[in-house]
Design a protein around this motif. Structure first.
Motif, PDB file in Angstrom:
ATOM      1  N   GLY A 194       0.798  -1.221   0.000  1.00  0.00           N
ATOM      2  CA  GLY A 194       0.000   0.000   0.000  1.00  0.00           C
ATOM      3  C   GLY A 194       0.825   1.263   0.000  1.00  0.00           C
ATOM      4  O   GLY A 194       0.291   2.358   0.013  1.00  0.00           O
ATOM      5  N   ARG A 226      -4.012  -5.280   0.005  1.00  0.00           N
ATOM      6  CA  ARG A 226      -3.833  -3.969   0.645  1.00  0.00           C
ATOM      7  C   ARG A 226      -3.341  -2.954  -0.364  1.00  0.00           C
ATOM      8  O   ARG A 226      -3.803  -1.822  -0.395  1.00  0.00           O
ATOM      9  N   GLN A 273      -5.264   0.485  -1.613  1.00  0.00           N
ATOM     10  CA  GLN A 273      -4.665   1.828  -1.531  1.00  0.00           C
ATOM     11  C   GLN A 273      -4.702   2.520  -2.869  1.00  0.00           C
ATOM     12  O   GLN A 273      -4.985   3.699  -2.951  1.00  0.00           O
TER      13      GLN A 273
END
Length: 67
Positions: free
Chosen positions: A32, A58, A62
């Protein structure tokens, strides 16, 4: 730029994506995004499938939040 795989820094268990190899170190970035850190090559291990999958999820999450 082609990004590398997700790996584990065996010194502390952090998961990171390989960004570059520079000055005798592997540069890793947290899933991220965030601040990269240097890891000696001997302390890099492949991330097991569950950790790699979570890291990719993740990072994708993001990216979806960027303007």
């Amino acid at each position: 730029m082609s990004l590398g795989p997700y790996v584990i820094d065996t010194r502390d268990g952090r998961v990171g994506q390989v960004m570059a190899r520079e000055g005798g170190f592997v540069q890793l970035r947290p899933p991220g995004g965030g601040v990269e850190w240097d890891c000696p090559p001997e302390s890099v291990a492949p991330a097991p499938a569950p950790e790699g999958s979570r890291a990719r999820a993740r990072a994708t999450g993001q990216e979806g939040r960027l303007p």
